[in-house]
Every structure is written in structure tokens, then in C-alpha cells.
Design an enzyme around this catalytic site. Structure first.
Site, PDB file in Angstrom:
ATOM      1  N   ASP A  49       0.825  -1.222   0.000  1.00 33.83           N
ATOM      2  CA  ASP A  49       0.000   0.000   0.000  1.00 33.83           C
ATOM      3  C   ASP A  49       0.853   1.264   0.000  1.00 33.83           C
ATOM      4  O   ASP A  49       1.870   1.344   0.691  1.00 33.83           O
ATOM      5  CB  ASP A  49      -0.881  -0.003   1.261  1.00 33.83           C
ATOM      6  CG  ASP A  49      -1.757   1.230   1.347  1.00 33.83           C
ATOM      7  OD1 ASP A  49      -2.690   1.354   0.526  1.00 33.83           O
ATOM      8  OD2 ASP A  49      -1.505   2.088   2.219  1.00 33.83           O
ATOM      9  N   TYR A  54       2.548  10.108   0.665  1.00 28.75           N
ATOM     10  CA  TYR A  54       3.572   9.528   1.537  1.00 28.75           C
ATOM     11  C   TYR A  54       4.953  10.021   1.092  1.00 28.75           C
ATOM     12  O   TYR A  54       5.471   9.625   0.045  1.00 28.75           O
ATOM     13  CB  TYR A  54       3.534   7.995   1.525  1.00 28.75           C
ATOM     14  CG  TYR A  54       2.258   7.409   2.116  1.00 28.75           C
ATOM     15  CD1 TYR A  54       1.310   8.214   2.767  1.00 28.75           C
ATOM     16  CD2 TYR A  54       1.989   6.048   2.039  1.00 28.75           C
ATOM     17  CE1 TYR A  54       0.147   7.668   3.303  1.00 28.75           C
ATOM     18  CE2 TYR A  54       0.822   5.506   2.581  1.00 28.75           C
ATOM     19  CZ  TYR A  54      -0.089   6.323   3.198  1.00 28.75           C
ATOM     20  OH  TYR A  54      -1.250   5.794   3.725  1.00 28.75           O
ATOM     21  N   GLN A 181     -10.689   2.026   3.161  1.00 28.06           N
ATOM     22  CA  GLN A 181      -9.452   1.854   3.949  1.00 28.06           C
ATOM     23  C   GLN A 181      -9.578   2.652   5.257  1.00 28.06           C
ATOM     24  O   GLN A 181      -9.274   3.831   5.307  1.00 28.06           O
ATOM     25  CB  GLN A 181      -8.234   2.336   3.148  1.00 28.06           C
ATOM     26  CG  GLN A 181      -6.954   2.081   3.905  1.00 28.06           C
ATOM     27  CD  GLN A 181      -5.688   2.250   3.089  1.00 28.06           C
ATOM     28  OE1 GLN A 181      -4.764   2.922   3.508  1.00 28.06           O
ATOM     29  NE2 GLN A 181      -5.616   1.634   1.920  1.00 28.06           N
ATOM     30  N   TRP A 210      -5.945   0.008   8.474  1.00 28.52           N
ATOM     31  CA  TRP A 210      -4.639   0.593   8.780  1.00 28.52           C
ATOM     32  C   TRP A 210      -4.369   0.765  10.277  1.00 28.52           C
ATOM     33  O   TRP A 210      -5.285   0.765  11.082  1.00 28.52           O
ATOM     34  CB  TRP A 210      -4.415   1.893   8.029  1.00 28.52           C
ATOM     35  CG  TRP A 210      -5.349   3.052   8.185  1.00 28.52           C
ATOM     36  CD1 TRP A 210      -6.464   3.291   7.423  1.00 28.52           C
ATOM     37  CD2 TRP A 210      -5.237   4.172   9.084  1.00 28.52           C
ATOM     38  NE1 TRP A 210      -7.036   4.487   7.805  1.00 28.52           N
ATOM     39  CE2 TRP A 210      -6.311   5.050   8.828  1.00 28.52           C
ATOM     40  CE3 TRP A 210      -4.321   4.524  10.085  1.00 28.52           C
ATOM     41  CZ2 TRP A 210      -6.510   6.242   9.527  1.00 28.52           C
ATOM     42  CZ3 TRP A 210      -4.513   5.718  10.780  1.00 28.52           C
ATOM     43  CH2 TRP A 210      -5.587   6.559  10.510  1.00 28.52           C
ATOM     44  N   SER A 211      -3.089   0.896  10.585  1.00 28.25           N
ATOM     45  CA  SER A 211      -2.598   1.096  11.964  1.00 28.25           C
ATOM     46  C   SER A 211      -3.088   0.028  12.938  1.00 28.25           C
ATOM     47  O   SER A 211      -3.678   0.345  13.976  1.00 28.25           O
ATOM     48  CB  SER A 211      -2.951   2.496  12.488  1.00 28.25           C
ATOM     49  OG  SER A 211      -2.048   3.447  11.965  1.00 28.25           O
TER      50      SER A 211
HETATM   51  P1  NDP Z   1       1.022   0.236  12.813  1.00 28.67           P
HETATM   52  O1  NDP Z   1      -0.027   0.784  13.685  1.00 28.67           O
HETATM   53  O2  NDP Z   1       1.241  -1.233  12.847  1.00 28.67           O
HETATM   54  O3  NDP Z   1       2.392   1.000  13.162  1.00 28.67           O
HETATM   55  C1  NDP Z   1       3.590   0.589  12.552  1.00 28.67           C
HETATM   56  C2  NDP Z   1       4.766   1.150  13.318  1.00 28.67           C
HETATM   57  O4  NDP Z   1       4.810   0.623  14.641  1.00 28.67           O
HETATM   58  C3  NDP Z   1       6.083   0.735  12.674  1.00 28.67           C
HETATM   59  O5  NDP Z   1       6.456   1.576  11.633  1.00 28.67           O
HETATM   60  C4  NDP Z   1       7.027   0.782  13.859  1.00 28.67           C
HETATM   61  O6  NDP Z   1       7.355   2.146  14.108  1.00 28.67           O
HETATM   62  C5  NDP Z   1       6.141   0.254  14.984  1.00 28.67           C
HETATM   63  N1  NDP Z   1       6.156  -1.205  15.083  1.00 28.67           N
HETATM   64  C6  NDP Z   1       5.657  -2.112  14.195  1.00 28.67           C
HETATM   65  N2  NDP Z   1       5.814  -3.359  14.636  1.00 28.67           N
HETATM   66  C7  NDP Z   1       6.420  -3.279  15.826  1.00 28.67           C
HETATM   67  C8  NDP Z   1       6.834  -4.260  16.759  1.00 28.67           C
HETATM   68  N3  NDP Z   1       6.640  -5.557  16.546  1.00 28.67           N
HETATM   69  N4  NDP Z   1       7.436  -3.830  17.903  1.00 28.67           N
HETATM   70  C9  NDP Z   1       7.629  -2.508  18.128  1.00 28.67           C
HETATM   71  N5  NDP Z   1       7.273  -1.535  17.275  1.00 28.67           N
HETATM   72  C10 NDP Z   1       6.652  -1.912  16.120  1.00 28.67           C
HETATM   73  O7  NDP Z   1       0.723   0.583  11.278  1.00 28.67           O
HETATM   74  P2  NDP Z   1       0.855   1.967  10.474  1.00 28.67           P
HETATM   75  O8  NDP Z   1       0.360   3.100  11.276  1.00 28.67           O
HETATM   76  O9  NDP Z   1       2.221   2.046   9.903  1.00 28.67           O
HETATM   77  O10 NDP Z   1      -0.189   1.694   9.313  1.00 28.67           O
HETATM   78  C11 NDP Z   1       0.032   0.617   8.380  1.00 28.67           C
HETATM   79  C12 NDP Z   1      -0.187   1.103   6.973  1.00 28.67           C
HETATM   80  O11 NDP Z   1      -1.512   1.572   6.825  1.00 28.67           O
HETATM   81  C13 NDP Z   1       0.665   2.322   6.563  1.00 28.67           C
HETATM   82  O12 NDP Z   1       1.965   1.948   6.191  1.00 28.67           O
HETATM   83  C14 NDP Z   1      -0.123   2.874   5.406  1.00 28.67           C
HETATM   84  O13 NDP Z   1       0.152   2.127   4.232  1.00 28.67           O
HETATM   85  C15 NDP Z   1      -1.552   2.628   5.850  1.00 28.67           C
HETATM   86  N6  NDP Z   1      -2.154   3.847   6.457  1.00 28.67           N
HETATM   87  C16 NDP Z   1      -3.250   4.402   5.825  1.00 28.67           C
HETATM   88  C17 NDP Z   1      -3.824   5.546   6.304  1.00 28.67           C
HETATM   89  C18 NDP Z   1      -4.987   6.142   5.599  1.00 28.67           C
HETATM   90  O14 NDP Z   1      -5.393   7.262   5.931  1.00 28.67           O
HETATM   91  N7  NDP Z   1      -5.552   5.480   4.608  1.00 28.67           N
HETATM   92  C19 NDP Z   1      -3.308   6.234   7.509  1.00 28.67           C
HETATM   93  C20 NDP Z   1      -2.194   5.545   8.129  1.00 28.67           C
HETATM   94  C21 NDP Z   1      -1.666   4.391   7.616  1.00 28.67           C
HETATM   95  P3  NDP Z   1       8.709   2.626  14.857  1.00 28.67           P
HETATM   96  O15 NDP Z   1       9.657   1.463  14.903  1.00 28.67           O
HETATM   97  O16 NDP Z   1       9.194   3.761  14.042  1.00 28.67           O
HETATM   98  O17 NDP Z   1       8.256   3.067  16.217  1.00 28.67           O
END
Ligand code: NDP
Length: 322
Positions: A49, A54, A181, A210-211
Site C-alpha cells: 500500500d 507519503y 481503507q 490501517w494502523s
Molecule cells: P502500525 O499501527 O502497525 O504501526 C507501525 C509502526 O509501529 C512501525 O512503523 C514501527 O514504528 C512500529 N512497530 C511495528 N511493529 C512493531 C513491533 N513488533 N514492535 C515494536 N514496534 C513496532 O501501522 P501503520 O500506522 O504504519 O499503518 C500501516 C499502513 O496503513 C501504513 O503503512 C499505510 O500504508 C496505511 N495507512 C493508511 C492511512 C490512511 O489514511 N488510509 C493512515 C495511516 C496508515 P517505529 O519502529 O518507528 O516506532
């Protein structure tokens, strides 16, 4: 890996997929991006995605570069882009939103950055109050008929807006949306579970959520403060700090209450939180985020927790963070 159809469409997506927000082109450079996409692919992930916004297009360009390098057969994976916010810090009026002009131009630009001939999934990243829904639906239909987009959908649209898009599409014999999404995790449930509930039946809406870790919070990494190498420590994401942790850090306490349940299941709170999202049958795919290969590897193993997460345990988990 397991696969689920994207709503009522015939498209089988891996139940765990990989996103690029706040990582690709930021904490994740080329070699790490290559390792992560290769690992994901190896484990059966078939959906990646991204969005025009981004890194103002940098995330898409990086993913396109790496996917071209890895040479996985194009018919074996899916890639998405999203349109609305623009790909500049200060977009001009025609460089953002959901007008026919921007929807079509943003698609062309995403195709170039991602180095593909078509987008498998293309999302309207937010509703646009300044554009009639009918104009956006017609623009998406045009892209589908041109073969530049296979499935289109919305992201964080209110249920009413999604209904209107379906109505316009049906009345005018245009391609209807296939998926939404939304954010979905243990701490953010209402839209997916309540607001959208009738849409799954009425329209066969799929969801790419997401998230799943609420930006990492549900991994427990913020228990003892904000680690310097974490998302919430990055200056670009200062605005997320209170949103994620709560003004008095109250969200952190909720995550602590998940620990004993994760111990009981023999997994981490991150894996529990991801498996909990997967247990909802209306979730087509849970989009993971990772800033390191080890995180991705760890999070992919959440699939092994799913069979142990029965209804009684799901309720205990939900109560723990309620
Ligand atoms: P998460 O809530 O899973 O957060 C991911 C972040 O958490 C990582 O980048 C890392 O950050 C930390 N992390 C992940 N796994 C672990 C672990 N096992 N242990 C410790 N820390 C961990 O997902 P995202 O917020 O990244 O969302 C996923 C995807 O969804 C995005 O990449 C995007 O493609 C999409 N999205 C879509 C949106 C929309 O408006 N449509 C908005 C937001 C996201 P770190 O190590 O830097 O702390």
C-alpha cells in the site's frame, strides 16, 4: 499466508499486507525497503500500500524502484495508491482533492513513480467536500475502463458518503467502489464495527485496514516512555504524540492490561493486537507497518495466534482495553 477476497470482488488479498506510510523514504531506506518487500513476498504477502502523499511521492518511487528490481511477476502482487492530499507540501488547488483533473493526473503520476501500467487498488484518501461525489465516481470509472485502475475505493469516508458513491455508480452504470481503507485496531473500533456494519451486507464492501498497532503503541514499546528511535520521537510525527498516547498517557495503561492475555496465548501484545484485527471477518487485509525487518517478521507471525483467539478470548481482550 491466508487470503481473503476483497469484499464481494474476486480479488484474493493476503490477510496481512505491507504499507509504506511514515517508513519508506523516512526511517526505511532502499536496502531495508528491499529486504522488507522480499521478506513479505517470501511469506506470501501480495498487497503493498502507498499514497501520493507519503513522503510527497518518495515512498511510491522507492517502492516502485525496489519492486522493479525484485522482478516478482506483475500478475502475482497488488499495489495501491491514494489520491487527495497531493504530493507537495503546499499543493496548488488543482494538485489536490478529488476533482476529475486531480484524480486522473494523480493516477498517471503514481503509475510513473510505482513503475507499473495499472494500479490494482486506487483510493480516494479522504472525502472532498468541494467536489461532487458524482464527478469523482465518473473519474474512477474512466480510469477503470482505461485499464489504469482495477479496483477503486475510499479511505475514511463516512458511511453516508460511501452509500452516495454506490448510488451514483448504480444509477449511471459506472464502476462502484469495492473497498474502504479505515483505521482499525483495539483502540479504534467504532467505524469498522458499527458505522460501516450495514455496508458489508448491502454492498459487499471490502476493507484494507490501517494502523493495527495504533502507530506501534499496541506493541507496548511506549510503556517506559518514548524510545528515541520510535515513530513518536520523529519530529515529523510530533502531531501524533498525544493522539496516540492520550493527553495523559492513558492509552499506555490500557496496553499494559493486554500483557497477561498475550502471555496466556504465548505471544506478544503486538501479535495479539494484529490477530485480534484479523479475527474480524469484515477485514479483508490488515496492513502492517514496520521500520525494521525484524518487526515485519515478528508481526507476520501474528497469523499463528489467530487459531488460539476464540470468541471468549476476543471478548476478554476487548474488555481489557475498554
Ligand atoms: P502500525 O499501527 O502497525 O504501526 C507501525 C509502526 O509501529 C512501525 O512503523 C514501527 O514504528 C512500529 N512497530 C511495528 N511493529 C512493531 C513491533 N513488533 N514492535 C515494536 N514496534 C513496532 O501501522 P501503520 O500506522 O504504519 O499503518 C500501516 C499502513 O496503513 C501504513 O503503512 C499505510 O500504508 C496505511 N495507512 C493508511 C492511512 C490512511 O489514511 N488510509 C493512515 C495511516 C496508515 P517505529 O519502529 O518507528 O516506532
Amino acid at each position: 499466508m491466508q487470503y481473503r477476497r476483497l469484499g464481494h470482488s474476486g480479488l484474493p488479498l493476503s490477510v496481512l499486507s505491507l504499507g509504506t506510510w511514515a517508513t519508506f523514504g523516512k526511517s526505511v531506506g532502499r536496502s531495508l525497503a528491499r529486504n522488507m518487500l522480499a521478506l513479505a513476498w517470501d511469506r506470501g504477502v501480495n498487497f503493498f500500500d502507498s499514497a501520493e502523499t507519503y513522503g510527497n511521492g518518495v515512498a511510491e518511487a522507492l517502492m516502485g524502484d525496489v519492486l522493479a528490481d525484485l522482478r516478482f511477476p506483475r500478475d502475482s502482487w497488488c499495489v495501491s495508491s491514494k489520491v487527495f492530499f497531493g504530493a507537495q507540501d503546499h499543493p496548488r488547488p488543482t494538485q489536490r482533492g478529488l476533482s476529475r483533473k486531480h484524480v486522473i493526473e494523480a493516477c498517471e503520476q503514481a503509475l510513473q513513480r510505482l513503475r507499473v501500467d495499472y494500479l490494482d487498488l486506487y483510493f480516494c484518501h479522504r472525502p472532498d467536500p468541494d467536489t461532487p461525489v458524482a464527478e469523482t465516481v465518473a473519474a474512477m470509472d474512466f480510469l477503470v475502463r482505461q485499464g489504469k485502475v482495477l479496483y477503486w475505493g475510499t479511505s475514511e469516508w463516512p458511511a453516508e458518503g460511501i452509500r452516495e458513491a454506490f448510488r451514483v455508480a448504480r444509477e449511471n452504470h459506472l464502476t462502484a467502489p469495492t473497498m474502504e481503507q479505515p483505521q482499525y485496531n483495539l483502540l479504534h473500533r467504532e467505524r469498522v464495527e458499527l458505522e460501516y456494519a450495514p455496508l458489508y451486507e448491502d454492498y459487499g464492501l471490502g476493507t484494507t485496514t490501517w494502523s493495527p498497532l495504533a502507530s506501534g503503541l499496541l506493541s507496548g514499546k511506549y510503556d517506559g516512555g518514548v524510545p528515541a528511535d520510535s515513530r513518536l520521537a520523529q519530529p515529523d510525527y510530533a502531531w501524533l504524540h498525544d493522539k496516540v498516547l492520550g493527553e495523559r498517557g492513558e492509552q499506555v495503561a490500557k496496553v499494559r492490561r493486554l500483557r497477561p492475555l498475550a502471555d496466556e496465548l504465548g505471544c506478544s501484545t503486538a501479535q495479539l493486537a494484529i490477530a485480534w484485527c484479523l479475527a474480524n471477518p469484515h477485514v479483508s487485509t490488515v496492513m502492517l507497518g514496520a521500520s525494521r525487518t525484524e518487526q515485519l517478521e515478528h508481526n507476520l507471525a501474528a497469523l499463528d495466534v489467530l487459531p488460539r483467539l476464540d470468541e471468549a478470548m476476543r471478548q476478554r481482550v476487548a474488555q481489557a482495553v475498554a
